[in-house]
Structure formats: C-alpha cells, structure tokens
Design a protein around this motif. Structure first.
Motif, short mmCIF file in Angstrom:
data_model
loop_
_atom_site.label_atom_id
_atom_site.label_comp_id
_atom_site.label_asym_id
_atom_site.label_seq_id
_atom_site.Cartn_x
_atom_site.Cartn_y
_atom_site.Cartn_z
N VAL A 120 0.14 2.24 0.00
CA VAL A 120 0.61 1.05 0.26
C VAL A 120 1.31 0.79 1.63
O VAL A 120 1.79 1.79 2.37
CB VAL A 120 2.12 0.62 -0.59
CG1 VAL A 120 2.53 -0.64 -0.43
CG2 VAL A 120 1.64 0.73 -2.08
N ARG A 121 0.97 -0.33 2.24
CA ARG A 121 1.19 -0.62 3.82
C ARG A 121 1.51 -1.90 4.07
O ARG A 121 1.04 -2.75 3.29
CB ARG A 121 0.33 -0.09 4.71
CG ARG A 121 -1.02 -1.02 4.68
CD ARG A 121 -2.29 -0.42 5.78
NE ARG A 121 -3.26 -1.26 5.95
CZ ARG A 121 -3.31 -2.40 6.54
NH1 ARG A 121 -2.28 -2.57 7.11
NH2 ARG A 121 -4.48 -3.09 6.39
N ALA A 122 2.40 -1.94 5.05
CA ALA A 122 2.93 -3.57 5.20
C ALA A 122 1.89 -4.00 6.14
O ALA A 122 1.40 -3.68 7.16
CB ALA A 122 4.23 -3.42 6.00
N THR A 123 1.43 -5.40 5.79
CA THR A 123 0.38 -6.01 6.62
C THR A 123 1.10 -7.25 7.61
O THR A 123 0.34 -7.51 8.41
CB THR A 123 -0.77 -6.56 5.56
OG1 THR A 123 -0.01 -7.57 4.67
CG2 THR A 123 -1.53 -5.51 4.86
N GLY A 124 1.98 -7.40 7.23
CA GLY A 124 2.69 -8.53 8.08
C GLY A 124 4.03 -8.92 7.53
O GLY A 124 4.64 -8.93 6.59
N ALA A 125 4.72 -9.91 8.51
CA ALA A 125 5.85 -10.35 8.08
C ALA A 125 6.27 -11.73 8.89
O ALA A 125 5.63 -11.94 10.03
CB ALA A 125 6.98 -9.38 8.63
N ARG A 126 6.89 -12.52 8.19
CA ARG A 126 7.16 -13.84 9.02
C ARG A 126 8.59 -14.39 8.40
O ARG A 126 9.10 -13.92 7.21
CB ARG A 126 6.15 -14.95 8.54
CG ARG A 126 6.03 -15.36 6.97
CD ARG A 126 4.90 -16.40 6.90
NE ARG A 126 4.97 -17.00 5.70
CZ ARG A 126 4.75 -16.62 4.52
NH1 ARG A 126 4.26 -15.18 4.55
NH2 ARG A 126 4.97 -17.08 3.28
#
Length: 148
Positions: free
Chosen positions: A105-111
C-alpha cells in the motif's frame, strides 16, 4: 474515547486485515483524537484518509511515508498578531498522526480542500506475488512418452 467499527471492511477486503487491525488499535497507542479523521474505501484497491485540518495552511502540513507508516503532521507558523479571543474553539495545536500501512500500500497523492486533507492510497500487488493459474497436463502430454 471513540472507537471505529471496521467490521464492514473485514468482509469486503482481502489482504488488509492487518491494516484494519492496526487502525482499530490506533486509539490505544497514546495518540489523541485530534485532529479527527476518516478512512474510506474508494475502489477495490483504493483507499482515502481524510483529516480535518481547519486553520492549517498547506505549507504547515507535512506527509511522509516511512518504515511502512504514513506520518501526517502539522505545525502552525508563529502568529505575531496580538488577538483577544472571547471564545477559541478552533484548535490549531501541533499534531502528528501515524497510520500503519499494509504491505504493497502506498500513498499516491494528497490535496487540501475546504479544511480537509485528503490522502489517497492504493494497494499494488507486484505481478510476481499475484496468483497465477498453472495448467494441468495429462499423462499423454509429457514429452518423450511412448504409447504402446
């Protein structure tokens, strides 16, 4: 103390049992309930963590992925203006939230939007670890077999 019922996720996901067990116990590891957050499933292998960060600018927030954890922290910049509050209900104290991530599991983006920080996560299992079908061949299909 608030607890989240993650049992619906157990029924609909495979491979995230460890993630939800760890998230289920996040309240027991000394963290406060500040800031409040949601964890939602957005697709078959996609998730979103939403954290209420009202009062924080984007440059006052930090998101890091390290050692199988997602670490979200916020620290307000020094406010030089002198103000007198009659009521102060918006907490802008420093915080650090840690989320244990399952394997792959990995983070792909944030806003940041309307006082909420959205962090998108995806589960990507490498091809080598995905199940694959192995064809079964009959005894006659083996090379070098001579029929009598």
């Amino acid at each position: 103390m608030r607890t989240q019922d993650l049992s619906p996720f157990y029924r609909t996901t495979v491979g995230f049992d460890r993630l939800f067990n760890l998230l289920d116990s996040v309240a027991d590891n000394g963290q406060t309930g500040y800031p409040p957050y949601n964890i939602e499933k957005t697709a078959e292998d996609a998730y979103r963590i939403t954290i209420a960060v009202a009062g924080f600018a984007e440059d006052e927030l930090n998101i890091e992925a390290r050692d199988g954890q997602l670490v979200v922290s916020g620290k307000k910049a020094e406010d030089k203006t002198e103000r007198t509050f009659l009521h102060r209900g918006i907490a802008t104290r420093a915080f650090e939230k840690r989320f244990q991530l399952a394997e792959h599991v990995r983070a792909t983006g944030a806003r940041s939007e309307n006082g909420l920080l959205h962090i998108d996560l995806v589960r990507e299992v490498p091809e080598a670890l995905k199940p694959r079908r192995i064809e079964i061949q009959g005894a006659n299909a083996i090379e070098g077999t001579v029929e009598a």
